[in-house]
Design a protein around this motif. Structure first.
Motif, PDB file in Angstrom:
ATOM      1  N   ALA A  18      14.371   5.266   1.851  1.00 55.97           N
ATOM      2  CA  ALA A  18      14.690   6.685   1.985  1.00 55.97           C
ATOM      3  C   ALA A  18      13.554   7.466   2.626  1.00 55.97           C
ATOM      4  CB  ALA A  18      15.009   7.278   0.608  1.00 55.97           C
ATOM      5  N   SER A  19      12.322   7.077   2.319  1.00 59.22           N
ATOM      6  CA  SER A  19      11.211   7.918   2.740  1.00 59.22           C
ATOM      7  C   SER A  19      10.819   7.714   4.196  1.00 59.22           C
ATOM      8  CB  SER A  19      10.005   7.688   1.839  1.00 59.22           C
ATOM      9  OG  SER A  19       9.636   6.328   1.875  1.00 59.22           O
ATOM     10  N   TYR A  20      11.351   6.698   4.848  1.00 63.13           N
ATOM     11  CA  TYR A  20      10.966   6.508   6.248  1.00 63.13           C
ATOM     12  C   TYR A  20      12.171   6.269   7.154  1.00 63.13           C
ATOM     13  CZ  TYR A  20      11.343   1.523   5.231  1.00 63.13           C
ATOM     14  OH  TYR A  20      11.800   0.281   4.856  1.00 63.13           O
ATOM     15  N   SER A  21      13.319   6.804   6.774  1.00 65.07           N
ATOM     16  CA  SER A  21      14.500   6.611   7.609  1.00 65.07           C
ATOM     17  C   SER A  21      15.526   7.701   7.319  1.00 65.07           C
ATOM     18  CB  SER A  21      15.130   5.244   7.337  1.00 65.07           C
ATOM     19  OG  SER A  21      15.837   5.269   6.124  1.00 65.07           O
ATOM     20  N   THR A  22      16.595   7.674   8.094  1.00 66.19           N
ATOM     21  CA  THR A  22      17.662   8.647   7.877  1.00 66.19           C
ATOM     22  C   THR A  22      18.664   8.183   6.817  1.00 66.19           C
ATOM     23  OG1 THR A  22      18.891   7.639   9.706  1.00 66.19           O
ATOM     24  CG2 THR A  22      17.549   9.552  10.216  1.00 66.19           C
ATOM     25  N   LEU A  23      18.310   7.158   6.073  1.00 65.37           N
ATOM     26  CA  LEU A  23      19.244   6.595   5.101  1.00 65.37           C
ATOM     27  C   LEU A  23      19.884   7.627   4.168  1.00 65.37           C
ATOM     28  CD1 LEU A  23      18.860   3.182   3.494  1.00 65.37           C
ATOM     29  CD2 LEU A  23      19.326   5.093   2.006  1.00 65.37           C
ATOM     30  N   PRO A  24      19.120   8.557   3.575  1.00 63.48           N
ATOM     31  CA  PRO A  24      19.767   9.478   2.627  1.00 63.48           C
ATOM     32  C   PRO A  24      20.869  10.321   3.262  1.00 63.48           C
ATOM     33  CG  PRO A  24      17.393   9.536   2.349  1.00 63.48           C
ATOM     34  CD  PRO A  24      17.664   8.752   3.602  1.00 63.48           C
ATOM     35  N   PHE A  47       0.839  -1.190   0.000  1.00 62.86           N
ATOM     36  CA  PHE A  47       0.000   0.000   0.000  1.00 62.86           C
ATOM     37  C   PHE A  47       0.877   1.243   0.000  1.00 62.86           C
ATOM     38  CE2 PHE A  47      -2.609  -2.743   3.133  1.00 62.86           C
ATOM     39  CZ  PHE A  47      -3.007  -3.567   2.109  1.00 62.86           C
ATOM     40  N   ASP A  48       0.290   2.355  -0.428  1.00 62.81           N
ATOM     41  CA  ASP A  48       1.013   3.610  -0.315  1.00 62.81           C
ATOM     42  C   ASP A  48       0.922   4.121   1.119  1.00 62.81           C
ATOM     43  OD1 ASP A  48      -1.668   3.856  -0.619  1.00 62.81           O
ATOM     44  OD2 ASP A  48      -1.576   5.805  -1.599  1.00 62.81           O
ATOM     45  N   ARG A  49      -0.151   3.771   1.768  1.00 63.31           N
ATOM     46  CA  ARG A  49      -0.258   4.159   3.162  1.00 63.31           C
ATOM     47  C   ARG A  49      -0.447   2.918   4.020  1.00 63.31           C
ATOM     48  NH1 ARG A  49      -5.511   5.700   0.832  1.00 63.31           N
ATOM     49  NH2 ARG A  49      -7.187   5.062   2.206  1.00 63.31           N
ATOM     50  N   VAL A 100      18.988  15.791  -0.813  1.00 60.38           N
ATOM     51  CA  VAL A 100      19.339  14.363  -0.915  1.00 60.38           C
ATOM     52  C   VAL A 100      18.098  13.498  -0.820  1.00 60.38           C
ATOM     53  CG1 VAL A 100      20.980  12.637  -0.207  1.00 60.38           C
ATOM     54  CG2 VAL A 100      21.236  14.949   0.612  1.00 60.38           C
ATOM     55  N   TYR A 101      17.213  13.842   0.110  1.00 55.64           N
ATOM     56  CA  TYR A 101      15.974  13.079   0.207  1.00 55.64           C
ATOM     57  C   TYR A 101      15.217  13.136  -1.118  1.00 55.64           C
ATOM     58  CZ  TYR A 101      15.830  11.695   5.109  1.00 55.64           C
ATOM     59  OH  TYR A 101      16.079  11.077   6.306  1.00 55.64           O
ATOM     60  N   PHE A 130      11.630   5.980  10.892  1.00 57.48           N
ATOM     61  CA  PHE A 130      10.562   6.837  11.417  1.00 57.48           C
ATOM     62  C   PHE A 130       9.285   6.031  11.557  1.00 57.48           C
ATOM     63  CE2 PHE A 130      12.693  10.083   8.427  1.00 57.48           C
ATOM     64  CZ  PHE A 130      13.781  10.171   9.271  1.00 57.48           C
ATOM     65  N   ASP A 131       8.386   6.531  12.384  1.00 63.75           N
ATOM     66  CA  ASP A 131       7.070   5.902  12.428  1.00 63.75           C
ATOM     67  C   ASP A 131       6.240   6.385  11.254  1.00 63.75           C
ATOM     68  OD1 ASP A 131       7.179   8.422  13.431  1.00 63.75           O
ATOM     69  OD2 ASP A 131       5.526   8.151  14.826  1.00 63.75           O
ATOM     70  N   ARG A 132       6.518   7.588  10.811  1.00 68.10           N
ATOM     71  CA  ARG A 132       5.798   8.052   9.630  1.00 68.10           C
ATOM     72  C   ARG A 132       6.800   8.453   8.564  1.00 68.10           C
ATOM     73  NH1 ARG A 132       5.351  12.535  13.501  1.00 68.10           N
ATOM     74  NH2 ARG A 132       5.754  14.499  12.456  1.00 68.10           N
ATOM     75  N   THR A 133       6.245   8.858   7.442  1.00 67.31           N
ATOM     76  CA  THR A 133       7.069   9.156   6.278  1.00 67.31           C
ATOM     77  C   THR A 133       7.751  10.502   6.455  1.00 67.31           C
ATOM     78  OG1 THR A 133       6.875   8.699   3.937  1.00 67.31           O
ATOM     79  CG2 THR A 133       5.476  10.423   4.817  1.00 67.31           C
TER      80      THR A 133
END
Lengths: 231, 231
Positions: B151-157, A227-229, B173-174, B227-230
């Motif tokens: 990338a979208s839910y962590s500090t990876l970038p 899912f996207d969410r 970078v993100y 992260f818990d969220r994006t």
DNA sequence: TTAATAGTGTCTCTCAGACATTATCAC
DNA sequence: GTGATAATGTCTGAGAGACACTATTAA
């Protein structure tokens, strides 16, 4: 840098596939272990696993499916590679690589497999693991972490159910897999908007023992959908 | 079921580690490839990789770090196992398993490595891959998919940048890693609320060529944070 | 009718995106 | 001051959770 070696067979690591087989029991997720037939650790409860056989296997997943079919009499399960572990100490036979797979199996398929002659599966509460041979405890930890995390943004928990299921059943599996309670109307809303499910046409089923029967659904796509969410 | 084999060395697969080394160039993410020194495919651009050496390596990640240090003169990078591929046809030397790692490297570290004698890295636009030997194209695809998704839910970038960076740099970078534009105030809000960053005390830096200098930050934790969220 | 579960409708609160505004520097 | 980027503040709309309410069955 040292000159490259040919890495002839004598210096190759052992390569095995280990399968973390998960089902949904009456009281929640259950890990399925079998007693080992052979040394080392013969007779002890352990993951279903075996060697990668270059002479037989077309790829790693094929090895996993061959092992599942051979040792557990299970075919066509949801199967996902988690990661690999390697090192000199994890197996007494030598430096070894274990490629870990997560497999999800509906309870009824387990029972059928046992009836078909598979060695008995012990259903273990993953929060009460007995001591396990090799490094199977950390392999299990890695696979369950994948299950719990992916459960909240994909159709993964649905593969713990049979082909058809009701929404309350599906919600219960998600709750078991994620480990939290979900909001009922939000759950329905999201799954419907995302077009994850399709009604099993015209058939609503009678519940086993009581109360209002629920509509049956199946997955709109038989493969995993992300899912996207969140759920 | 067939009797278990001893899986003696002669039937073991070859085991290699291949590293998908990613940096951030002027125009976006760049894949770093090197020319192979040895056959097969000597002289061709390919992933940095090598054999798992049971006599040397404490585990698979240690093999990856040994190979990175030896062939690329890079140490201490962000390194994450992606998955493994195996099969009879991917390497002409025989049935082989490749364990894929994603490694992130700040551009300045690459330049330093080349100055220290590492074979030149070709920075390749991942959307314009040349034909590659073995099955390196699909290995790259798998690693980049991991990068883009995580990338979208962590500090990876952040591991594509040096130790200190400004918020506009981090946002850029993100955006490169995820592939979309981000909202400026929301980006700041989220990172601050999540306490991902800490100010580099009292020092705001002057920008290289012009305009208002930005506050410098560093990661509050030097390891990956999810992260818990994006973002 | 009752009891119990299945399923729907609606309100509210939170949060992410949009965008206007202010701040700070070089020149 | 001017111009450009850095950083902040505010509004709004979408969506998730809470929960009340309706529906459907067996007994």
């Amino acid at each position: 840098m040292a000159a490259p070696s040919s890495a002839g067979p004598e210096q190759r690591p052992i390569a095995t596939v280990d399968i973390v087989l998960v089902t949904l029991g009456e009281e929640g997720l259950r890990l399925c272990l079998q007693r080992r037939e052979h040394e080392p650790h013969a007779g002890e409860l352990a993951l279903v696993g075996g060697y990668v056989r270059p002479e037989q296997d077309a790829d790693i997943e094929a090895a996993a499916r061959r092992i599942l079919a051979g040792k557990a009499r299970l075919e066509g399960l949801y199967l996902e590679q988690v990661r690999s572990f390697g090192g000199p100490g994890r197996d007494p036979r030598g430096w070894s690589i274990a490629i870990i797979y997560l497999a999800l199996v509906p309870e009824e398929r387990l029972i059928a497999a046992e009836a078909a002659g598979a060695p008995r599966f012990e259903r273990i509460d993953p929060d009460r693991l007995p001591p396990l041979p090799f490094d199977h405890a950390r392999l299990i930890t890695a696979a369950l972490a994948r299950l719990r995390s992916k459960a909240s943004y994909s159709t993964l928990p649905a593969f713990l159910l049979g082909d058809q299921f009701t929404l309350p059943e599906l919600k219960a599996v998600y709750e078991q897999a994620i480990g939290t309670k979900l909001n009922d109307s939000a759950f329905r809303r999201k799954l419907m908007e995302m077009q994850i499910l399709e009604e099993v046409d015209a058939k609503a089923s009678a519940t086993a023992e009581r109360k209002r029967p629920a509509q049956l659904y199946r997955l709109a796509r038989r493969t995993l959908t992300e899912f996207d969410r969140t759920v």
